[in-house]
Design an enzyme around this catalytic site. Structure first.
Site, PDB file in Angstrom:
ATOM      1  N   LYS A   1       0.829  -1.217   0.000  1.00 13.48           N
ATOM      2  CA  LYS A   1       0.000   0.000   0.000  1.00 13.48           C
ATOM      3  C   LYS A   1       0.862   1.266   0.000  1.00 13.48           C
ATOM      4  O   LYS A   1       0.598   2.204  -0.746  1.00 13.48           O
ATOM      5  CB  LYS A   1      -0.925   0.007   1.219  1.00 13.48           C
TER       6      LYS A   1
ATOM      7  N   ARG B   1      -0.322  -9.451  13.042  1.00 17.84           N
ATOM      8  CA  ARG B   1      -0.914  -8.410  12.205  1.00 17.84           C
ATOM      9  C   ARG B   1      -1.791  -9.005  11.108  1.00 17.84           C
ATOM     10  O   ARG B   1      -2.867  -8.496  10.805  1.00 17.84           O
ATOM     11  CB  ARG B   1       0.181  -7.540  11.589  1.00 17.84           C
TER      12      ARG B   1
END
Length: 218
Positions: free
Chosen positions: A17, A175
């Protein structure tokens, strides 16, 4: 390309990202708003918000909504109404998305497109294990397994590199687990609004960027 494009980039940790956001920012002249960078900025200043966020980030947990929403929205709403932006790392759950949706709608500037980067778990683990960040400009860099990082410098500004605590192996697995539980429901949220575009993210950086640009052009 439409001036003032309002774009969200989302995907699992390690999906690329940040890298794609930098490329799109330069090509489309958009403001890049990274939740992670904002939190680290506050940490660097020694603010209570930054220190509180760091506690969660080091464990691989999401920063709580009440810590996240206000700081992100303050930044978003500081952009002129005709200006465009890329949100990277926010929203991370349907509650955050709903708050953002209502805030933007109240200001008559809804999101134009939400790009979801789909990456396999094996590829995510491979990428994150070798991800290092520039100490100055925060640009991400990929380091091969076994490669000496002692004298490695940033390709962008020449500063030294480091690995974040939340890219350590145990934190990485946590995560990914948290992402699957908390963030995946955003697919349905944005599908219902007709703004979701899914991009296969296992390819090279250039290939993924071309796929995103093609999707935006269409």
């Amino acid at each position: 390309m439409t001036k003032g494009l309002r774009l969200v980039l989302f995907g699992p940790p390690g999906a690329g990202k940040g890298t794609q956001a930098q490329l799109l920012r330069e090509r489309l002249n958009l403001t890049h708003i990274s939740s992670g960078d904002l939190f680290r900025h506050h940490l660097g200043l020694g603010t209570p918000l930054g220190l509180r966020a760091k506690e969660y980030m080091n464990r691989g947990d999401l920063v709580p909504d009440e810590v996240t929403i206000d700081i992100i929205l303050e930044k978003v709403m500081s952009i002129p109404s005709d200006g465009g932006f890329i949100l990277d790392g926010f929203p991370r759950n349907p509650n955050q998305a709903d708050v953002l949706d209502k805030k933007l709608a109240a200001d008559s500037r809804d999101l134009d497109v939400v790009v979801h980067l789909k990456v396999s778990e094996s590829e995510l683990l491979n990428r994150l294990g070798g991800r290092y960040i520039c100490r100055d400009c925060q640009s991400p860099h990929s380091i091969g397994e076994g490669e000496d990082t002692t004298d490695k410098k940033c390709d962008q500004c020449g500063a030294g590199l480091y690995q974040r605590d939340d890219d350590a192996p145990a934190a990485v697995m946590k995560r990914i687990e948290v992402y699957n539980e908390e963030t995946t429901p955003l697919l349905g949220f944005y599908q219902q609004r007709g703004v979701l575009v899914e991009i296969p993210g296992d390819h090279s950086v250039d290939r993924v960027n071309k796929l995103i640009m093609t999707a935006l052009d269409s």
